[in-house]
Each structure stands twice: as structure tokens, then as C-alpha cells.
Design an enzyme around this catalytic site. Structure first.
Site, PDB file in Angstrom:
ATOM      1  CG  ASP A 346     -13.627  47.103   8.245  1.00 38.63           C
ATOM      2  OD1 ASP A 346     -12.717  47.833   8.674  1.00 38.63           O
ATOM      3  OD2 ASP A 346     -13.538  46.466   7.168  1.00 38.63           O
ATOM      4  CD  GLU A 382     -12.618  51.780   8.892  1.00 37.49           C
ATOM      5  OE1 GLU A 382     -11.415  51.873   9.171  1.00 37.49           O
ATOM      6  OE2 GLU A 382     -13.104  50.796   8.309  1.00 37.49           O
TER       7      GLU A 382
END
Length: 699
Positions: A346, A382
Site C-alpha cells: 500500500d 501501489e
């Protein structure tokens, strides 16, 4: 139990029982003293406080003979309380061990967990002397005498991956035919009905939303909401207990093993970019109290405040050697002891920031790529955060796949009818080579998706023009502004059969686009059955039917379509190649590896802003050695116009002819169908795919 701590060892961080006693080791380079607090088995009574007797570099350590595994403990750190200099030591706050594999008890929202008096005018510059122990969980001594079982991984080839992004509870809470006592748990995810569903879809890899131990944000609790998605980590080594079923924490490893036996990998969405402690107004739970100035990136010249490249209040300082070590130790724990097969990072840009910003050769990426355990796993980034220069799509090393949000937006814009989008879609269909084809990267580097946990579901992309997030209690201001959605004429649910048919076709077309694109496809759990979140495009706080998949209203036709798409992709390697296609001539036959044509058989008019109909022929990449060549060949046509068109099919190899394999406008959408090559029609708003069939006179 011994009454005195001896020196112990600094090498293994955490609290580990070795069969005769427990060694404690914790990092803090700025503390003046670290106290070990031991608790009664029920966690309610603090029995003893013992200062860790030794310090080796920044590691404080001690050994307590006869202290068994399962003992509950915590730390209190002494040092400067000088927020204006970046230090927030407060021994009145009980601190969780960052390396604990398990926590007992619940985090209870109470101002005593703050290191300061929140009612004072100067807020965090003040000092709060209340004991936070009644309101925070205890760490648990782990048993170091037990070795984890060996991991038997499926080891899926990257070009064969089909990722299924899922939330443990959201996927299983309303899944049919599950016992009530396991719904929403790790055990449910590995149950026979769920496994059968995943296998029917051809899923190779399940990507789970965060399962690291996390807490609910204070502002959500004040609104009677919770942190459903889990991007608020407090413990990087501990499975989140709210997803435990009858087997407790052991259910996580059992889940992984059962998925592996079914041939399915497990990837974890991991949040090492920030912690649940938030900004300077947040609670002191662990890292802040142990060494605020080391664990977090602080504003240059104003260390009272936190760098907030994550948008979550703080930013973990992954460039610090011991913070980096914690991240790598955590990753190895999940890989070696819990058996997971990879990680989706993330806000990965945050982890790769050095003094001068994002650095693809920085300490985190270098350490990860050189690690003998982690380098063999699936790694997905990401590739953005909200910091300066934070958007880094295509800039990660060759070992990484990357979430390609440009693919998502382009596919939505094309089928919505936006100008110039056909040209952009053409690049996406070939793996977004402009972003990824460099440094020896492969086409699977682009993780293609139509929707993810963050945003509209695929069904809602076709039902809503506007987000409907009032349930989040932020006056509807949260969530993405640019959704590139199209409600097909009516906002929300409709009883009009024409509207619903248009929406259904749009979903078929978008799913066909995804599965026929080069790169790694990722399917959001529930999109295969038309799941809706009632227009909520930010369901991070909706642990209720809004956020759960509604299996009772599954679209069986859509589900069957996805299953057949998955089978088609598996059967035809030319739609899932590892090498990029650039229209180069193949040495074996002099044919181009990809050819673009209009429906009239002429070259496409790439300069036409309204271009909406495109056809392409796919063959094995020209970069493939002759001995690797396969005879597979596919022709695909995309027609966004509402009116039908006649297609001039490309010439096939001698002894073969084209047959229709996919037609999103046909009732028998996947039945192989003989065609008249001189009168082949593609209906409006549809996708066609053709494959080769051997002539009867050419056995």
C-alpha cells in the site's frame, strides 16, 4: 520464575521463550530506560516492572528465567518528553511490543492513551500522567521452541496469474452454505464452498485486504463506525483477531495451507507506510512511545509535526535501519511462518522515499530485492502516495508488478464513450508498454483492474454517475471525484429492462476487455456476480451489508461469463504473454506479433478523436525465441458504437479458418460458431473474439 533479569541477547527482537525462559529485546535509540511490565494471565493486573538491564547499540534487552510462553507483557519507555524536538517518551503509557505475534485484550478509546492533555490550549506540548494500561492490549510472549510447518507453495507463473482482491469478512459474511460460527473468518475463506467458487473462476491468487492487527480510528468510533478495510495497522506481526473463528489465530495459517492445496496463492495487502498512531494528536500505543524520532519521518525544522505523505497523519521512516529491519522481519514472518506467497505494498512510493524523494535504488527496494526469502515472492506496488512526486507508475524495479490505475480509468472512459479513449485503450490492451517496457520488465508488470476495494464496484460503474457516500458521515465529500462512470440513463437501481440490459452488456464488455488484455488481470471480489455498494465509492468504514458482498442477488449469467472468460484466457497464451508486443516482425514467419485494423480491413485512423471501433490480431511476441513459439492466434474486435458493423477478418494461416469464440451481444456468448468471413457482423456495444480452427480437409 526468576526475580531478576539477566543480560539476555540483542539479536532477536521481540519476546521469545526458548524452553527455559524468555528473552526480551526492543529497539529504541533515544530512550533513557525501558521497563518490562508483566501482567496476570487475565491481563488485568500489572504484577511487576523490571528495567531491561542491558543495551547493545539501540537494542535494550534482558532475559527472565522460567518465564513461559503465553505470558502477557508490555513496555514503558523513559526519556525526554520534548515534542518540539521530536521526542514523546511518557512512561505512563503502556506500549505494545512491535514484534509481538499476538495481542490480548481490546484497544478502548480513552483520552488516557494520549501522551498529552487534549484539553490544554497547547495540546501535545503538555504531558499526561494517567496510566493507559486499562485501555490497551497486552503483548504475548511467543514460543520459540516450535518450528512452523514447511510451506508448500503453488508457485504460479506470473503470466498465468488471475488475482482476486477480497476482504476476509466481506467475501464470506453472507456467502451461502457456511456455518454461522465461521462466517467472516479466515476459516470461512478456506471453506469448501468458497474454494469451489474460486476454482470455478480460475483464480490463481487471492489478494487479501489488510490482515495485520489494526484498530478503529477515534473519529470513526465517534460516528459509530469502524475501520472496515483495515488500513490502520498497529502490529505488523500479528494477524487481526476480529477475523478469527473457532481455531483462533491458528486459523490463518490453516487458511493459507488449504488455499495452497487447492492450487491458490495468497498475497497480503500490507500497510508499512504509516501506523495507527496518527499525527501529533493521536494516541501513544507503541512506536511513538518507544522512539518517535526514529520510527517516524518528522518535518524538517519542525519535528513536533509529522511528514504526512500518506494522508493518514504520519509516515513510517523506512529509511531508518531498524525500522527497515522491522519491515523486512515482518515480511519474512508472514512468508516463512504464515506461508503467504507475496505482498501488495500500500502506498509503496512512501516506503521508497529517501532524503531527496522517491528512489528506485533506495534502501527498502535494495534490501527487499536482495533478501533470499522475499525476492522469490510476488511483489506488487501501489505506485503512488500524496507526497511531492508521489505518482511513480512504471518506475518500480523489474521484480514488481504495479497497480495500473490508468488501465482502470481508460477502460471506463472508452466504454463510456469519451473521445481519444480508444487510442489510450489500445496501449492498455498491450500491457501499457509506454509505462512498463524498460529495464527488462515483462508485460505482467501491469496489474490491470476495472475496480478495486477503493472506488465503485464494476456494477456501480454502470449504475451511478455520482458517489453516494452519506453513510460514511462525511457529508458525502469523501471518496474519488473522478470515477469515469456512466449510469446508462438512470441514477441508481432501475426497473427499466432496457436500462438494465445496457448495464449488463457494459459489464460484459468491460470484463471481456480485462481478460483479453496483456498484463496481470485483477478481479474485485463480487464483480463476477454484479455486486453493488449502493453507489458508495469509499466503503472503508462500512462493516455491514454496504461493504459485504451480496451473494443472495448474484447475477448467474454474469458469473458464468466470467468463468468462461477465465477459461479462454488460460487456453490462449497469446492474450497473456510475458513479453511486450510492438508490431515487430517475427523471424519465424515474417508476420507482425500484433496488427491493428479497422473493421473495413484498412489501417486504423489513429488521429481521429472519435475513434471507437478497433480490431487487433495477436500472435506470439517477436521477442520469443523460435523454439518457444506457439501457433496460437486470436483476432479481437471492440465496437463501442451503438450500431452494428461488418468486419473484414484478417487472413489466417493456410489450412485454418476463423471461428467466433466470444460475442458479448450473443445469447450463446461463448459457443464456438462457424461464420461467413464475408458477412461477419459485430453488434453495437459489443466485443468479439475469434480463434483459429483447422479446416476439415487439413487434418
Amino acid at each position: 520464575m526468576s526475580q531478576h533479569l539477566t543480560a539476555g541477547r540483542p539479536h532477536q527482537l521481540g519476546a521469545v521463550f526458548d524452553g527455559a525462559g524468555t528473552n526480551f529485546a526492543v529497539f529504541s535509540e533515544n530512550a533513557q530506560k525501558i521497563e518490562l511490565c508483566l501482567f496476570s494471565p487475565d491481563g488485568k493486573t500489572e504484577l511487576r516492572r523490571l528495567a531491561l538491564p542491558e543495551r547493545t547499540g539501540p537494542v535494550w534487552h534482558g532475559y527472565l528465567a522460567d518465564l513461559p510462553a503465553g505470558t502477557l507483557y508490555g513496555y514503558r519507555a523513559h526519556g525526554q518528553y520534548a515534542p518540539e524536538h521530536g521526542h514523546r517518551f511518557n512512561p505512563n503509557k503502556l506500549l505494545q511490543d512491535p514484534y509481538s505475534r499476538e495481542y490480548r485484550g481490546d484497544w478502548i478509546k480513552n483520552s488516557a492513551t494520549l501522551g498529552f492533555d487534549q484539553l490544554a490550549p497547547s495540546e501535545d506540548l503538555t504531558f499526561d500522567a494517567r496510566d493507559s494500561a486499562p485501555f490497551v492490549p497486552r503483548s504475548v510472549v511467543r514460543d520459540g521452541t516450535r518450528s512452523p510447518a514447511p510451506v508448500q507453495r503453488p508457485r504460479i507463473n506470473r503470466s498465468e496469474m488471475l488475482i482476486y482482491e477480497a476482504h476476509v469478512k466481506g467475501l464470506t459474511q453472507e456467502f451461502p452454505d457456511l456455518p454461522d460460527d465461521i462466517k467472516g473468518t479466515y476459516e470461512a475463506l478456506a471453506s469448501e464452498p468458497v474454494l469451489a467458487h474460486l476454482q470455478s473462476l480460475g483464480i490463481t491468487t487471492v489478494e487479501l485486504l489488510p490482515v495485520h492487527s489494526f484498530i478503529d480510528d477515534s473519529f470513526l468510533l465517534e460516528r459509530d463506525l469502524v475501520n472496515y478495510w483495515g488500513y490502520n495497522t498497529v502490529g505488523f506481526f500479528a494477524p487481526e483477531p476480529r477475523y478469527c473463528g473457532p481455531s483462533g489465530l491458528a486459523g490463518f495459517r490453516a487458511m493459507v495451507d488449504r488455499l495452497h492445496k487447492a492450487g491458490i496463492e495468497v498475497i497480503l495487502d500490507v500497510v508499512y507506510n504509516h501506523t495507527a498512531e496518527g499525527d501529533q494528536r493521536g494516541p501513544t500505543l507503541s512506536y511513538r512511545g518507544l522512539d518517535n524520532a526514529a520510527y517516524y519521518r518528522l518535518l524538517n525544522g519542525q519535528p513536533r509535526y509529522y511528514v504526512n505523505d500518506t494522508g493518514c497523519g504520519n509516515t513510517l521512516n523506512a529509511s531508518h535501519p531498524f525500522v527497515l529491519r522491522m519491515v523486512l522481519d515482518s515480511l519474512r514472518f508472514w512468508a516463512e511462518e504464515m506461508g503467504v506467497d507475496g505482498f501488495r505494498f500500500d502506498l509503496a512510493t512512501t516506503l521508497c522515499r529517501e532524503v531527496n524523494g522517491y528512489d528506485p535504488s533506495g534502501s527498502f527496494l535494495d534490501a527487499l530485492r536482495q533478501d533470499p526469502v522475499l525476492a522469490e515472492l510476488h511483489l506488487i506496488a501501489e505506485p503512488w502516495d500524496i507526497g511531492p512526486g508521489g505518482y511513480q507508475l512504471g518506475q518500480f524495479p523489474p521484480e514488481f508488478g504495479e497497480w495500473n490505475d490508468k488501465y482502470r480509468d481508460t477502460a471506463r472512459r472508452y466504454w463510456r464513450g469519451d473521445q481519444h479513449s480508444a487510442q489510450e485503450l489500445a496501449a492498455c490492451l498491450l500491457g501499457s508498454a509506454g509505462q512498463f517496457d524498460k529495464g527488462g520488465r515483462r508485460a505482467w508488470s501491469s496489474v490491470n483492474f476495472l475496480s478495486s476495494h477503493d472506488g465503485f464496484t464494476l456494477a456501480d460503474v454502470t449504475r451511478y454517475n455520482e458517489r453516494h457516500n452519506l453513510a460514511n458521515k462525511e457529508q458525502g465529500r469523501d471518496g474519488h471525484h473522478s470515477n469515469y462512470s456512466d449510469n446508462c440513463g438512470v441514477e441508481g437501481p432501475s426497473e427499466d429492462p432496457k436500462i438494465n440490459a445496457r448495464r449488463h452488456r457494459r459489464q460484459l464488455n468491460m470484463l471481456a476487455t480485462l481478460f483479453l488484455s496483456q498484463g496481470t488481470p485483477m478481479l474485485l471480489a463480487g464483480d463476477e456476480i454484479g455486486n453493488s455498494q449502493a453507489g458508495n465509492n469509499n466503503a472503508y468504514c462500512q462493516d455491514n451489508p454496504i461493504g459485504w458482498i451480496n451473494w443472495a442477488e448474484q447475477d448467474d449469467a454474469l458469473l458464468g461469463f466470467v468463468r468462461r472468460l477465465s477459461r479462454f484466457r488460460k487456453d490462449h497464451m497469446c492474450v497473456r504473454q510475458s513479453r511486450f508486443l510492438h508490431g515487430a516482425l517475427r523471424a519465424s514467419d515474417g508476420l507482425k506479433d500484433v496488427e491493428w485494423i479497422g473493421f473495413d480491413g484498412e489501417p486504423l485512423q489513429w488521429r481521429d478523436p472519435g475513434l471507437s471501433s478497433i480490431g487487433l490480431t495477436l500472435r506470439s511476441s517477436a521477442e520469443v525465441a523460435d523454439h518457444e513459439l506457439e501457433g496460437d492466434m486470436v483476432f479481437i474486435a471492440f465496437n463501442r458504437d451503438p450500431i452494428p458493423a461488418q468486419i473484414a477478418l484478417p487472413e489466417g494461416p493456410e489450412g485454418f479458418h476463423w471461428v467466433r469464440a466470444i460475442d458479448t451481444a450473443a445469447a450463446d456468448v461463448f459457443e464456438l460458431c462457424e461464420i461467413d468471413p464475408e458477412k461477419t457482423i459485430i453488434e453495437g456495444n459489443s466485443v468479439l473474439a475469434f480463434v483459429l480452427s483447422r479446416n476439415e480437409d487439413n487434418p
